[in-house]
Design a protein around this motif. Structure first.
Motif, PDB file in Angstrom:
ATOM      1  N   LEU A 110     -10.433   3.860   1.746  1.00 46.53           N
ATOM      2  CA  LEU A 110      -9.428   2.866   2.325  1.00 46.53           C
ATOM      3  C   LEU A 110     -10.660   2.273   3.999  1.00 46.53           C
ATOM      4  O   LEU A 110     -10.426   1.207   4.016  1.00 46.53           O
ATOM      5  CB  LEU A 110      -8.137   3.556   2.806  1.00 46.53           C
ATOM      6  CG  LEU A 110      -7.360   3.703   1.828  1.00 46.53           C
ATOM      7  CD1 LEU A 110      -7.409   4.241   0.542  1.00 46.53           C
ATOM      8  CD2 LEU A 110      -5.855   4.019   2.251  1.00 46.53           C
ATOM      9  N   ASP A 155      -3.534   0.073   8.176  1.00 44.94           N
ATOM     10  CA  ASP A 155      -5.256  -0.905   8.413  1.00 44.94           C
ATOM     11  C   ASP A 155      -5.044  -2.203   7.246  1.00 44.94           C
ATOM     12  O   ASP A 155      -4.934  -3.183   7.434  1.00 44.94           O
ATOM     13  CB  ASP A 155      -5.935   0.058   8.916  1.00 44.94           C
ATOM     14  CG  ASP A 155      -5.456   0.714  10.848  1.00 44.94           C
ATOM     15  OD1 ASP A 155      -4.484  -0.218  11.129  1.00 44.94           O
ATOM     16  OD2 ASP A 155      -6.849   1.610  10.869  1.00 44.94           O
ATOM     17  N   LEU A 156      -4.557  -1.004   6.318  1.00 41.28           N
ATOM     18  CA  LEU A 156      -5.286  -1.590   4.758  1.00 41.28           C
ATOM     19  C   LEU A 156      -4.036  -2.725   4.627  1.00 41.28           C
ATOM     20  O   LEU A 156      -4.045  -3.750   4.136  1.00 41.28           O
ATOM     21  CB  LEU A 156      -5.748  -0.955   3.765  1.00 41.28           C
ATOM     22  CG  LEU A 156      -5.569  -1.247   2.616  1.00 41.28           C
ATOM     23  CD1 LEU A 156      -6.893  -2.503   2.241  1.00 41.28           C
ATOM     24  CD2 LEU A 156      -5.709   0.354   1.089  1.00 41.28           C
ATOM     25  N   LEU A 167     -12.393  -0.714   2.407  1.00 39.67           N
ATOM     26  CA  LEU A 167     -12.378  -1.464   1.472  1.00 39.67           C
ATOM     27  C   LEU A 167     -11.620  -2.321   3.223  1.00 39.67           C
ATOM     28  O   LEU A 167     -11.034  -3.412   2.563  1.00 39.67           O
ATOM     29  CB  LEU A 167     -10.702  -0.778   0.520  1.00 39.67           C
ATOM     30  CG  LEU A 167     -10.227  -1.680   0.171  1.00 39.67           C
ATOM     31  CD1 LEU A 167     -11.104  -2.795  -0.706  1.00 39.67           C
ATOM     32  CD2 LEU A 167      -9.200  -1.258  -0.652  1.00 39.67           C
ATOM     33  N   THR A 168     -10.815  -1.482   3.911  1.00 37.39           N
ATOM     34  CA  THR A 168     -10.443  -3.012   5.225  1.00 37.39           C
ATOM     35  C   THR A 168     -11.450  -3.779   5.644  1.00 37.39           C
ATOM     36  O   THR A 168     -11.203  -4.500   5.877  1.00 37.39           O
ATOM     37  CB  THR A 168      -8.995  -2.237   6.111  1.00 37.39           C
ATOM     38  OG1 THR A 168      -8.784  -0.988   5.611  1.00 37.39           O
ATOM     39  CG2 THR A 168      -9.026  -3.146   7.768  1.00 37.39           C
ATOM     40  N   VAL A 207       1.007  -0.881  -0.063  1.00 37.17           N
ATOM     41  CA  VAL A 207      -0.202   0.191  -0.348  1.00 37.17           C
ATOM     42  C   VAL A 207       0.893   0.834   0.017  1.00 37.17           C
ATOM     43  O   VAL A 207       1.651   1.785   1.034  1.00 37.17           O
ATOM     44  CB  VAL A 207      -1.122   0.026   1.264  1.00 37.17           C
ATOM     45  CG1 VAL A 207      -1.904   1.231   1.561  1.00 37.17           C
ATOM     46  CG2 VAL A 207      -1.427  -1.242   1.091  1.00 37.17           C
TER      47      VAL A 207
END
Length: 326
Positions: A313, A226-227, A316-317, A209
């Protein structure tokens, strides 16, 4: 003269660098055209089994210089120059990285050799090697030959794939190296070749990322972290946020940083300037999230998402965590 010598970088535990293993694999493929052996130089007190194990990647001979310290360029230049001169070796091949660049440059000066840097591919024409490298900000690729020998070839990071194609153990030969006076002026204090504090090396990561200025502040790095954690990857950085002190230099991608080729590169808040592009454009899949629909990064992304990364984001996470949980 004939043969190819590869510098095999290793860590303090004797584990060889993946880019070095890739360079050995490349040498093994090419040596049939130039003649001689695909050989490797290992410095420091690395055990016999580890050295001989380089034969799995195509090396038939490993020269080991136990008295030469790993991590310092000038002593390694002494060792490589001795091995190449004593054994009439035509080419030196490096897998890339800052230390490889420094050693390669010093070896070029020592042997009055020709050098090509940022090489992405090597081919044989007759019994000579031709290096291919990008020029003009990676807008074109040129062939570089050598008018004499030896030739020094320094690959771009991740240019050569490590392949276990060898048929057996390599022969290990110990060499004694007399260090030049200037080669003893520096001493190693500490080594730090990995990535962040968790020891992640972004050059080896399958998923990255990329964090850019669009995050807004260092406190917002957590959304990228986190992602990356949810994906099982690592966080990389642009020069802008490294210069701003948000992230360490070891995570920087681009012309003045590292070159990476992960399976997935997700760029968060990165405009996509050419200096950054050259460091990540070989990624298998590129996904970009940016609020500016005209950001240059969308021109070479496989998937572009226009929107607020601070909203996208985290969602998505959550989706990835929910998918894994299910």
């Amino acid at each position: 003269m004939a043969g190819i010598l590869v510098y095999a970088l290793h860590d303090d535990e004797g584990n060889f660098n993946n880019n070095s293993l890739g360079a050995i694999s490349e040498a093994a493929k090419l040596v049939g055209s130039v003649g001689g052996e695909a050989a490797a130089l290992v410095v420091g007190d690395v055990d016999d089994a580890a050295c001989a194990g380089l034969g799995k990647y195509g090396a038939t001979k490993v020269y080991r210089a136990k008295s030469v310290p790993e991590g310092l360029a000038q002593p390694i230049v002494d060792a490589m120059a001795k091995v190449m001169t004593d054994n009439s070796i035509s080419y030196a091949l490096f897998g890339g990285g800052l230390l490889g660049f420094e050693i390669g440059a010093g070896l070029t000066a020592r042997l009055n050799a020709g050098v090509t840097m940022e090489v992405t591919s090597v081919k044989a024409e007759g019994d000579k090697l031709i290096a291919e490298r990008p020029v003009l900000q990676d807008s074109a690729v040129v062939d570089v030959g050598y008018v004499g020998e030896p030739g020094i070839i320094i690959g771009r990071l991740n240019a050569f794939d490590a392949q276990e194609s060898g048929s057996g153990d390599a022969t290990v030969e110990d060499v004694e190296v007399e260090l030049s006076e200037w080669s003893t002026k520096a001493r190693m204090i500490t080594r730090g070749e990995s990535g962040d504090e968790g020891g992640v090396n972004i050059e080896d990561a399958d998923i990255l990322v990329g964090a850019g200025r669009g995050l807004g502040s260092p406190e917002n790095l957590s959304v990228a972290e986190d992602l990356a954690n949810a994906l099982g990857g690592a966080v990389a950085s642009t020069r802008a946020i490294v210069d701003a002190g948000w992230t360490p230099y070891s995570t920087q991608i681009g012309q003045t940083g590292k070159t990476v080729a992960p399976k997935l590169y997700l760029a968060a808040g990165i405009s996509g300037a050419i200096q950054h592009k050259v460091g990540m454009q070989n990624s298998e899949n590129i996904v970009a999230v940016n609020k500016d629909p005209n950001a240059p990064i969308f021109e070479f992304s496989d998937l572009g998402i226009v929107g607020d990364l601070h909203k996208i984001l985290p969602k998505l996470t959550e989706a990835i965590k929910a998918k894994k949980g299910g």
